[in-house]
Design an enzyme around this catalytic site. Sequence first.
Site, PDB file in Angstrom:
ATOM      1  N   GLY A  12       3.133  -4.131  10.453  1.00  0.00           N
ATOM      2  CA  GLY A  12       3.130  -4.955   9.311  1.00  0.00           C
ATOM      3  C   GLY A  12       2.875  -6.697   9.584  1.00  0.00           C
ATOM      4  O   GLY A  12       3.470  -7.177   8.762  1.00  0.00           O
ATOM      5  N   ASN A  14       0.428  -8.401   8.729  1.00  0.00           N
ATOM      6  CA  ASN A  14      -0.267  -8.537   7.331  1.00  0.00           C
ATOM      7  C   ASN A  14       0.746  -8.727   6.393  1.00  0.00           C
ATOM      8  O   ASN A  14       0.785  -9.562   5.426  1.00  0.00           O
ATOM      9  CB  ASN A  14      -1.539  -7.844   7.020  1.00  0.00           C
ATOM     10  CG  ASN A  14      -2.885  -8.263   7.713  1.00  0.00           C
ATOM     11  OD1 ASN A  14      -3.188  -9.456   7.541  1.00  0.00           O
ATOM     12  ND2 ASN A  14      -3.539  -7.295   8.346  1.00  0.00           N
ATOM     13  N   ARG A  66      -1.739  18.408   0.669  1.00  0.00           N
ATOM     14  CA  ARG A  66      -2.330  17.019   0.579  1.00  0.00           C
ATOM     15  C   ARG A  66      -2.120  16.628  -0.904  1.00  0.00           C
ATOM     16  O   ARG A  66      -1.746  15.580  -1.299  1.00  0.00           O
ATOM     17  CB  ARG A  66      -3.564  16.887   1.348  1.00  0.00           C
ATOM     18  CG  ARG A  66      -4.197  15.342   1.069  1.00  0.00           C
ATOM     19  CD  ARG A  66      -3.196  14.476   1.644  1.00  0.00           C
ATOM     20  NE  ARG A  66      -2.872  14.444   3.278  1.00  0.00           N
ATOM     21  CZ  ARG A  66      -3.329  13.622   3.822  1.00  0.00           C
ATOM     22  NH1 ARG A  66      -4.142  12.386   3.440  1.00  0.00           N
ATOM     23  NH2 ARG A  66      -3.221  13.472   5.176  1.00  0.00           N
ATOM     24  N   HIS A 110      -9.972  -5.701   6.240  1.00  0.00           N
ATOM     25  CA  HIS A 110     -10.694  -4.974   7.095  1.00  0.00           C
ATOM     26  C   HIS A 110     -11.177  -5.973   8.059  1.00  0.00           C
ATOM     27  O   HIS A 110     -11.730  -7.119   7.827  1.00  0.00           O
ATOM     28  CB  HIS A 110     -12.212  -4.223   6.551  1.00  0.00           C
ATOM     29  CG  HIS A 110     -12.752  -3.582   7.642  1.00  0.00           C
ATOM     30  ND1 HIS A 110     -12.465  -2.157   8.284  1.00  0.00           N
ATOM     31  CD2 HIS A 110     -13.887  -3.988   8.269  1.00  0.00           C
ATOM     32  CE1 HIS A 110     -13.115  -1.868   9.225  1.00  0.00           C
ATOM     33  NE2 HIS A 110     -14.060  -2.774   9.266  1.00  0.00           N
ATOM     34  N   ASP A 151     -14.612   1.224   2.647  1.00  0.00           N
ATOM     35  CA  ASP A 151     -15.129   0.149   2.970  1.00  0.00           C
ATOM     36  C   ASP A 151     -16.243  -0.347   2.152  1.00  0.00           C
ATOM     37  O   ASP A 151     -17.072  -1.132   2.469  1.00  0.00           O
ATOM     38  CB  ASP A 151     -15.161  -0.314   4.488  1.00  0.00           C
ATOM     39  CG  ASP A 151     -13.970  -0.097   5.371  1.00  0.00           C
ATOM     40  OD1 ASP A 151     -12.906  -0.342   4.789  1.00  0.00           O
ATOM     41  OD2 ASP A 151     -14.094   0.303   6.406  1.00  0.00           O
TER      42      ASP A 151
END
Length: 207
Positions: A12, A14, A66, A110, A151
């Site tokens: 963590g 960021n 999921r 990213h 991305d």
Amino acid sequence: MLKLAVLVSGGGTNLQAIIDSIESGKVTNASVGVVISNNKNAYALERARKHGIEAVCISPKEYESRDAFNQAMLDYLEQAGIDLIVLAGYLVVVPEIIIEKFRNRIINIHPSLIPSFCGTGYYGLKVHEAALRRGVKVSGATVHFVDEGTDTGPIIMQKAVCVKSGDTPEVLQRRIMEEAEWVLLPAAIDAIANGRVHIHDGIVTVD
């Protein structure tokens, strides 16, 4: 006031940059409503608790399928009244039902200059290993909106970082974190929170 959910799988750093920027006033009109991790032992959850922020673990391992996990995550985000989802080192694929519900309200950081060294398989140190193998002289970080691809969403901000002779993947990773990631992510949140980010035909402009 923009209410953030920060999703993170690991330490963590960021997240810490976001919290520090909000507490110092560099980021205005935003608050971290919750930190969510798929890993109950993620240090990011402890970082959140130290600052009085709700910290929860929602893991795919706890659900029978999921689809059940995806629905539980969406339900939680909606019930919490989240305005912006911030992916800050989150290693779980965000499902389409959440992307659809939060269209242009999910951002990711990213550790490269997209479209270089991004997409499936490019995460963590793998990004920096690939950059060094290719011999690039400049790398950096990108903040982008999240869409159904990997991305591939609209780019919000980028910052270049020099690659130095003798860099290892770990050294380059740290430099990009310090010089780009920890600067860009709070800046992007501040811009979004204060209405300075606009999207037209898949291209972002920032006032």
